[in-house]
Motif scaffolding. Structure first.
Motif, short mmCIF file in Angstrom:
data_model
loop_
_atom_site.label_atom_id
_atom_site.label_comp_id
_atom_site.label_asym_id
_atom_site.label_seq_id
_atom_site.Cartn_x
_atom_site.Cartn_y
_atom_site.Cartn_z
N SER A 1 -0.24 18.34 -13.29
CA SER A 1 1.16 18.28 -13.70
C SER A 1 1.51 16.82 -13.94
CB SER A 1 2.06 18.86 -12.61
OG SER A 1 2.03 18.01 -11.47
N MET A 2 2.71 16.55 -14.41
CA MET A 2 3.12 15.17 -14.66
C MET A 2 3.81 14.56 -13.44
SD MET A 2 1.96 14.49 -17.58
CE MET A 2 2.73 12.97 -18.09
N ARG A 3 3.73 15.24 -12.31
CA ARG A 3 4.34 14.72 -11.08
C ARG A 3 3.31 13.98 -10.25
NH1 ARG A 3 7.97 19.97 -9.39
NH2 ARG A 3 9.46 19.77 -11.09
N VAL A 4 3.75 12.90 -9.62
CA VAL A 4 2.85 12.08 -8.80
C VAL A 4 3.02 12.50 -7.35
CG1 VAL A 4 2.25 9.72 -8.15
CG2 VAL A 4 3.13 10.18 -10.43
N GLU A 5 1.89 12.58 -6.64
CA GLU A 5 1.94 12.95 -5.22
C GLU A 5 2.60 11.83 -4.42
OE1 GLU A 5 -1.12 14.60 -1.80
OE2 GLU A 5 -1.89 13.55 -3.55
N ARG A 6 3.50 12.21 -3.53
CA ARG A 6 4.21 11.22 -2.72
C ARG A 6 3.26 10.66 -1.67
NH1 ARG A 6 9.58 10.03 -1.99
NH2 ARG A 6 10.14 9.16 0.02
N ALA A 7 3.12 9.35 -1.63
CA ALA A 7 2.20 8.70 -0.69
C ALA A 7 2.84 8.58 0.68
CB ALA A 7 1.82 7.31 -1.20
N SER A 8 2.02 8.76 1.71
CA SER A 8 2.52 8.60 3.08
C SER A 8 2.46 7.12 3.48
CB SER A 8 1.68 9.44 4.03
OG SER A 8 0.35 8.93 4.05
N LEU A 9 3.08 6.82 4.61
CA LEU A 9 3.10 5.44 5.10
C LEU A 9 1.68 4.96 5.41
CD1 LEU A 9 4.73 2.98 6.12
CD2 LEU A 9 4.84 4.08 8.34
N GLU A 10 0.86 5.85 6.00
CA GLU A 10 -0.52 5.47 6.34
C GLU A 10 -1.34 5.14 5.08
OE1 GLU A 10 0.92 8.28 7.56
OE2 GLU A 10 1.30 7.52 9.58
N GLN A 11 -1.14 5.92 4.02
CA GLN A 11 -1.86 5.67 2.77
C GLN A 11 -1.48 4.32 2.17
OE1 GLN A 11 -0.64 9.28 0.76
NE2 GLN A 11 -2.74 10.05 0.75
N VAL A 12 -0.19 3.99 2.22
CA VAL A 12 0.28 2.70 1.70
C VAL A 12 -0.31 1.55 2.51
CG1 VAL A 12 2.31 1.25 1.29
CG2 VAL A 12 2.40 3.69 0.75
N GLN A 13 -0.32 1.69 3.84
CA GLN A 13 -0.88 0.65 4.70
C GLN A 13 -2.39 0.47 4.46
OE1 GLN A 13 0.37 2.14 8.49
NE2 GLN A 13 2.25 0.90 8.51
N GLN A 14 -3.10 1.59 4.29
CA GLN A 14 -4.54 1.51 4.00
C GLN A 14 -4.79 0.81 2.68
OE1 GLN A 14 -5.96 5.52 4.15
NE2 GLN A 14 -5.79 5.65 6.39
N ARG A 15 -3.94 1.10 1.69
CA ARG A 15 -4.10 0.47 0.37
C ARG A 15 -3.88 -1.04 0.47
NH1 ARG A 15 -6.74 1.60 -4.22
NH2 ARG A 15 -5.73 0.66 -6.00
N PHE A 16 -2.87 -1.46 1.25
CA PHE A 16 -2.61 -2.90 1.44
C PHE A 16 -3.81 -3.57 2.11
CE2 PHE A 16 2.19 -2.33 1.17
CZ PHE A 16 2.27 -3.01 -0.02
N GLU A 17 -4.38 -2.91 3.13
CA GLU A 17 -5.54 -3.47 3.83
C GLU A 17 -6.72 -3.62 2.88
OE1 GLU A 17 -5.85 -4.72 6.90
OE2 GLU A 17 -3.69 -4.41 7.10
N LEU A 18 -6.94 -2.61 2.04
CA LEU A 18 -8.03 -2.65 1.08
C LEU A 18 -7.86 -3.80 0.09
CD1 LEU A 18 -10.55 -1.03 -0.03
CD2 LEU A 18 -8.94 0.03 -1.61
N LEU A 19 -6.63 -4.00 -0.38
CA LEU A 19 -6.36 -5.08 -1.34
C LEU A 19 -6.48 -6.45 -0.69
CD1 LEU A 19 -3.34 -3.51 -3.27
CD2 LEU A 19 -5.64 -3.86 -4.12
N LYS A 20 -6.15 -6.54 0.60
CA LYS A 20 -6.32 -7.82 1.31
C LYS A 20 -7.79 -8.19 1.44
CE LYS A 20 -2.20 -7.77 4.21
NZ LYS A 20 -1.71 -7.55 5.58
N LYS A 21 -8.62 -7.16 1.74
CA LYS A 21 -10.05 -7.41 1.92
C LYS A 21 -10.72 -7.76 0.59
CE LYS A 21 -10.53 -4.38 5.89
NZ LYS A 21 -10.95 -3.05 6.34
N ARG A 22 -10.28 -7.08 -0.48
CA ARG A 22 -10.88 -7.33 -1.79
C ARG A 22 -10.20 -8.53 -2.41
NH1 ARG A 22 -10.32 -2.44 -5.61
NH2 ARG A 22 -8.33 -3.40 -6.06
N LYS A 23 -10.80 -9.71 -2.20
CA LYS A 23 -10.21 -10.96 -2.68
C LYS A 23 -10.49 -11.13 -4.17
CE LYS A 23 -10.29 -15.86 -1.56
NZ LYS A 23 -10.96 -16.89 -0.78
N PRO A 24 -9.47 -11.30 -5.00
CA PRO A 24 -9.73 -11.49 -6.43
C PRO A 24 -10.43 -12.81 -6.72
CG PRO A 24 -7.35 -11.39 -5.97
CD PRO A 24 -8.07 -11.28 -4.67
N ALA A 25 -11.08 -12.85 -7.89
CA ALA A 25 -11.89 -14.03 -8.26
C ALA A 25 -11.04 -15.28 -8.41
CB ALA A 25 -12.64 -13.74 -9.55
N GLY A 26 -9.82 -15.14 -8.90
CA GLY A 26 -8.99 -16.31 -9.18
C GLY A 26 -8.19 -16.81 -7.99
#
Length: 204
Positions: free
Chosen positions: A115-140
């Motif tokens: 469908s064209m609806r996006v699944e609502r993310a939980s607080l835990e999913q958002v926190q996990q995503r932030f942790e993943l982005l912190k660990k994955r350091k961009p090249a620049g």
């Protein structure tokens, strides 16, 4: 006559009538149930439950055929015709902008079962995503330590440029001084014979 001014009184806060909204919700549920019953009676079955919209897990290839020539024939299969072929909808789109619109559109997503609806993310999913982005350091990106090192390196380069500039200036002065010294050593009569008028000095 009344002393109250004529007009609309909008100085009060709007009150929400809970009963009215409950009545509307019940009415909507009743209409949905009636539509489901009508659909079942016609043999269409229950409505299709679609998955929520998901992020693509593959890269879109827009540049592999860029700048290449291709012979287009009317009898060629769709996948070999000019343009971008969508294997899900079995259609050809002529340019990249329309192709992106197509694969992001409702028809394509429905064909994929979403469908064209996006699944609502939980607080835990958002926190996990932030942790993943912190660990994955961009090249620049760089830390404060890297920044300090870059500033220090830049300052050293600037000092080196200034030192070289001073040395060049000093060498130039020494050359001018040596040329002036040579002028003074040359006999004025020989200089006149050679066509030199005294090398621009005011000495007689």
């Amino acid at each position: 006559m009344s002393n109250n001014p004529v007009g609309v009184d909008n100085t009060f806060r709007k009150k929400i009538d809970r009963e009215e909204f409950l009545q509307r919700a019940r009415e909507r549920e009743r209409q949905e149930q009636e539509e489901d019953e009508r659909r079942r009676s016609k043999g269409k079955g229950p409505p299709v439950q679609r998955k929520p919209l998901k992020q693509r897990d593959y890269e879109i290839d827009l540049e592999s055929r860029l700048g290449k020539t291709q012979v287009v024939t009317p009898i060629a299969p769709l996948s070999q015709q000019a343009g971008y072929y969508c294997s899900v909808c079995e259609c050809v789109v002529k340019d990249s902008a329309n192709y992106l619109d197509h694969i992001n559109g409702k028809k394509h997503q429905r064909a994929l079962g979403m469908s064209m609806r996006v699944e609502r993310a939980s607080l835990e999913q958002v926190q996990q995503r932030f942790e993943l982005l912190k660990k994955r350091k961009p090249a620049g990106s760089f830390s404060e330590k890297d920044l300090d090192e870059r500033i220090q390196k830049q300052q050293e380069e600037e000092e080196e440029r200034k030192r070289l500039k001073r040395e060049r200036k000093k060498e130039k002065k020494e050359k001018e001084k040596a040329a002036l010294q040579e002028q003074e050593d040359v006999d004025p009569d020989i200089a006149v014979m050679m066509g030199f008028g005294g090398f621009g000095t005011s000495k007689k």
